[in-house]
Design a protein around this motif. Structure first.
Motif, PDB file in Angstrom:
ATOM      1  N   ASN A  76       0.819  -1.215   0.000  1.00 13.34           N
ATOM      2  CA  ASN A  76       0.000   0.000   0.000  1.00 13.34           C
ATOM      3  C   ASN A  76       0.854   1.267   0.000  1.00 13.34           C
ATOM      4  N   ILE A  77       2.003   1.232   0.650  1.00 10.32           N
ATOM      5  CA  ILE A  77       2.905   2.381   0.621  1.00 10.32           C
ATOM      6  C   ILE A  77       3.413   2.616  -0.808  1.00 10.32           C
ATOM      7  N   ILE A  78       3.791   1.531  -1.495  1.00 17.87           N
ATOM      8  CA  ILE A  78       4.254   1.649  -2.885  1.00 17.87           C
ATOM      9  C   ILE A  78       3.140   2.173  -3.783  1.00 17.87           C
ATOM     10  N   LEU A  79       1.920   1.693  -3.559  1.00 19.58           N
ATOM     11  CA  LEU A  79       0.784   2.132  -4.380  1.00 19.58           C
ATOM     12  C   LEU A  79       0.482   3.618  -4.190  1.00 19.58           C
ATOM     13  N   LEU A  80       0.628   4.110  -2.965  1.00 19.90           N
ATOM     14  CA  LEU A  80       0.439   5.546  -2.735  1.00 19.90           C
ATOM     15  C   LEU A  80       1.501   6.360  -3.471  1.00 19.90           C
ATOM     16  N   LEU A  81       2.715   5.839  -3.510  1.00 19.47           N
ATOM     17  CA  LEU A  81       3.774   6.516  -4.262  1.00 19.47           C
ATOM     18  C   LEU A  81       3.458   6.522  -5.758  1.00 19.47           C
ATOM     19  N   VAL A  82       2.868   5.426  -6.253  1.00 24.19           N
ATOM     20  CA  VAL A  82       2.478   5.361  -7.664  1.00 24.19           C
ATOM     21  C   VAL A  82       1.422   6.420  -7.967  1.00 24.19           C
ATOM     22  N   ILE A  83       0.421   6.530  -7.083  1.00 25.66           N
ATOM     23  CA  ILE A  83      -0.630   7.533  -7.272  1.00 25.66           C
ATOM     24  C   ILE A  83      -0.037   8.940  -7.239  1.00 25.66           C
ATOM     25  N   MET A  84       0.886   9.179  -6.312  1.00 24.58           N
ATOM     26  CA  MET A  84       1.560  10.482  -6.279  1.00 24.58           C
ATOM     27  C   MET A  84       2.286  10.746  -7.599  1.00 24.58           C
ATOM     28  N   GLY A  85       2.881   9.687  -8.172  1.00 25.09           N
ATOM     29  CA  GLY A  85       3.538   9.829  -9.470  1.00 25.09           C
ATOM     30  C   GLY A  85       2.557  10.216 -10.560  1.00 25.09           C
ATOM     31  N   PHE A  86       1.350   9.631 -10.511  1.00 23.87           N
ATOM     32  CA  PHE A  86       0.308  10.006 -11.475  1.00 23.87           C
ATOM     33  C   PHE A  86       0.001  11.502 -11.385  1.00 23.87           C
ATOM     34  N   VAL A  87      -0.168  11.979 -10.157  1.00 18.28           N
ATOM     35  CA  VAL A  87      -0.544  13.379  -9.957  1.00 18.28           C
ATOM     36  C   VAL A  87       0.601  14.302 -10.369  1.00 18.28           C
ATOM     37  N   VAL A  88       1.828  13.911 -10.068  1.00 14.90           N
ATOM     38  CA  VAL A  88       2.991  14.717 -10.472  1.00 14.90           C
ATOM     39  C   VAL A  88       3.069  14.814 -11.991  1.00 14.90           C
ATOM     40  N   MET A  89       2.824  13.697 -12.676  1.00 17.09           N
ATOM     41  CA  MET A  89       2.832  13.708 -14.140  1.00 17.09           C
ATOM     42  C   MET A  89       1.735  14.619 -14.688  1.00 17.09           C
ATOM     43  N   ASP A  90       0.591  14.629 -14.007  1.00 19.62           N
ATOM     44  CA  ASP A  90      -0.483  15.541 -14.420  1.00 19.62           C
ATOM     45  C   ASP A  90      -0.033  16.994 -14.329  1.00 19.62           C
ATOM     46  N   GLY A  91       0.659  17.301 -13.234  1.00 18.31           N
ATOM     47  CA  GLY A  91       1.144  18.667 -13.060  1.00 18.31           C
ATOM     48  C   GLY A  91       2.189  19.047 -14.094  1.00 18.31           C
ATOM     49  N   ALA A  92       3.040  18.088 -14.459  1.00 18.33           N
ATOM     50  CA  ALA A  92       4.127  18.376 -15.401  1.00 18.33           C
ATOM     51  C   ALA A  92       3.629  18.499 -16.837  1.00 18.33           C
ATOM     52  N   PRO A 170      -0.955  20.597  -7.253  1.00 13.22           N
ATOM     53  CA  PRO A 170       0.025  20.607  -6.145  1.00 13.22           C
ATOM     54  C   PRO A 170      -0.589  20.323  -4.789  1.00 13.22           C
ATOM     55  N   VAL A 171      -1.817  20.795  -4.567  1.00 10.53           N
ATOM     56  CA  VAL A 171      -2.488  20.504  -3.298  1.00 10.53           C
ATOM     57  C   VAL A 171      -2.777  19.009  -3.186  1.00 10.53           C
ATOM     58  N   SER A 172      -3.143  18.375  -4.286  1.00 11.12           N
ATOM     59  CA  SER A 172      -3.413  16.930  -4.278  1.00 11.12           C
ATOM     60  C   SER A 172      -2.146  16.132  -4.017  1.00 11.12           C
ATOM     61  N   ILE A 173      -1.018  16.621  -4.539  1.00 13.33           N
ATOM     62  CA  ILE A 173       0.260  15.962  -4.250  1.00 13.33           C
ATOM     63  C   ILE A 173       0.520  15.995  -2.741  1.00 13.33           C
ATOM     64  N   GLY A 174       0.271  17.156  -2.130  1.00 14.52           N
ATOM     65  CA  GLY A 174       0.435  17.272  -0.682  1.00 14.52           C
ATOM     66  C   GLY A 174      -0.514  16.359   0.076  1.00 14.52           C
ATOM     67  N   TYR A 175      -1.746  16.241  -0.416  1.00 12.10           N
ATOM     68  CA  TYR A 175      -2.760  15.385   0.204  1.00 12.10           C
ATOM     69  C   TYR A 175      -2.302  13.929   0.232  1.00 12.10           C
ATOM     70  N   PHE A 176      -1.839  13.425  -0.908  1.00 15.04           N
ATOM     71  CA  PHE A 176      -1.390  12.034  -0.977  1.00 15.04           C
ATOM     72  C   PHE A 176      -0.074  11.838  -0.221  1.00 15.04           C
ATOM     73  N   PHE A 177       0.738  12.883  -0.168  1.00 13.69           N
ATOM     74  CA  PHE A 177       1.990  12.777   0.587  1.00 13.69           C
ATOM     75  C   PHE A 177       1.708  12.645   2.086  1.00 13.69           C
ATOM     76  N   VAL A 178       0.707  13.363   2.580  1.00 17.85           N
ATOM     77  CA  VAL A 178       0.312  13.226   3.992  1.00 17.85           C
ATOM     78  C   VAL A 178      -0.168  11.803   4.263  1.00 17.85           C
ATOM     79  N   ALA A 179      -0.982  11.254   3.338  1.00 19.04           N
ATOM     80  CA  ALA A 179      -1.452   9.874   3.496  1.00 19.04           C
ATOM     81  C   ALA A 179      -0.273   8.902   3.501  1.00 19.04           C
ATOM     82  N   PHE A 180       0.709   9.162   2.632  1.00 16.94           N
ATOM     83  CA  PHE A 180       1.907   8.329   2.583  1.00 16.94           C
ATOM     84  C   PHE A 180       2.674   8.384   3.902  1.00 16.94           C
TER      85      PHE A 180
END
Length: 300
Positions: A76-92, A170-180
């Motif tokens: 689950n920790i790895i999966l949260l990192l994957v989701i964060m990667g999705f959101v980062v790619m969206d931002g980029a 960016p706020v969503s990245i922070g949201y998932f980072f807190v969950a991580f």
């Protein structure tokens, strides 16, 4: 451990603002919570049944209960990192790197794997909770309510930080980072508890990994199906009550979220908080006000 069980699920289902923006202009923009719920619940249920039926197999017996919990936590920790990667790619790429339907299909894959990982944590977590002192076991359930409450407050803070929705990514990245961070902290605490043998926890396993449920030799040496029924029979009405509660709440909970317009930004996170605080109180109450078995179904 209780907090870690449902935190990944809560992180997925409460990313309402981000997913609405990501899926804007598609039919999924108002119905995605239902798909997420159906995906997680169905995969998790099948996985729990499979894990239960194969609990005595050589494949599962090779891993101690704490190791199963850690494996599920790690996934689950790895999966949260994957989701964060999705959101980062969206931002980029300004959400241009993947089409909405393909993106959501990929998201559902992570939800499905999260359901499988959570089933391992449930199998091990509830087994460990059953070995704790009776005064502490209810707080294991309260931890699950706390997971939802913390994620709901994180979602509310995200809305307050970006009231106009101009910095959703960016706020969503922070949201998932807190969950991580919360999940990683839970994993760290669990590892430390195993290292210091808190309540007999050890990564090598627990004393009497397979516990007899009765002093009756006929049950000890009976077939697995009979032993399972010997466990289920005394708590069958509790099981029915739990099933009814989850069936009703999970049927209504995601669906009601889709009824509110996107302009009501604060209503949804506040609604989540009200629900989760009630859930937390409800899970803590049985340790204070015990409910007789015959009233469980009626109360549910």
């Amino acid at each position: 451990l209780g907090l870690a069980l449902l935190l990944p699920w809560n992180a997925h289902i409460k990313a309402i603002t981000y997913l609405r923006l990501r899926l804007a202009g598609t039919k999924l923009a108002t119905s995605f919570p239902n798909y997420i719920t159906a995906c997680f619940s169905s995969v998790n249920t099948v996985s729990v049944f499979f894990n239960t039926l194969t609990a005595s197999s050589s494949a599962q017996s090779a891993y101690s209960t704490p190791r199963r919990v850690l494996f599920g936590l790690g996934m689950n920790i790895i999966l949260l990192l994957v989701i964060m990667g999705f959101v980062v790619m969206d931002g980029a790429t300004r959400m241009q790197w993947m089409a909405p339907y393909t993106y959501f299909a990929s998201w559902l894959v992570t939800v499905a794997v999260t359901g499988m990982a959570t089933s391992l944590m449930q199998q091990g977590g509830f087994a460990l909770a059953g070995r704790m002192p009776s005064a502490l076991a209810p707080w294991f359930l309260a931890g699950q309510g706390l997971a939802g409450t913390l994620v709901s407050f994180a979602a509310l803070i995200a809305e307050l930080v970006d009231p106009r929705g101009e910095k959703t990514v960016p706020v969503s990245i922070g949201y998932f980072f807190v969950a991580f961070l919360l999940l990683a902290a839970a994993a760290g605490v669990f590892v430390v508890a195993c290292r210091v043998h808190c309540y007999g926890l050890s990564l090598r396993g627990l004393p009497h990994e397979i516990v007899s449920i009765s002093n009756n030799d006929s049950i000890k040496h009976s077939k697995p199906d009979k032993r399972r029924w010997s466990v289920i029979k005394p708590v069958k009405w509790h099981c029915v009550g739990v099933w009814l509660t989850f069936f009703v709440t999970l049927s209504l909970f995601p669906f009601t979220v889709t009824l509110f317009k996107t302009g009501m930004r604060l209503f949804i996170p506040i609604g989540f908080i009200v629900f989760d605080v009630g859930d937390l109180i409800g899970k803590a109450l049985p340790s204070i006000v015990p409910v007789p078995s015959e009233q469980i179904v009626l109360l549910a």
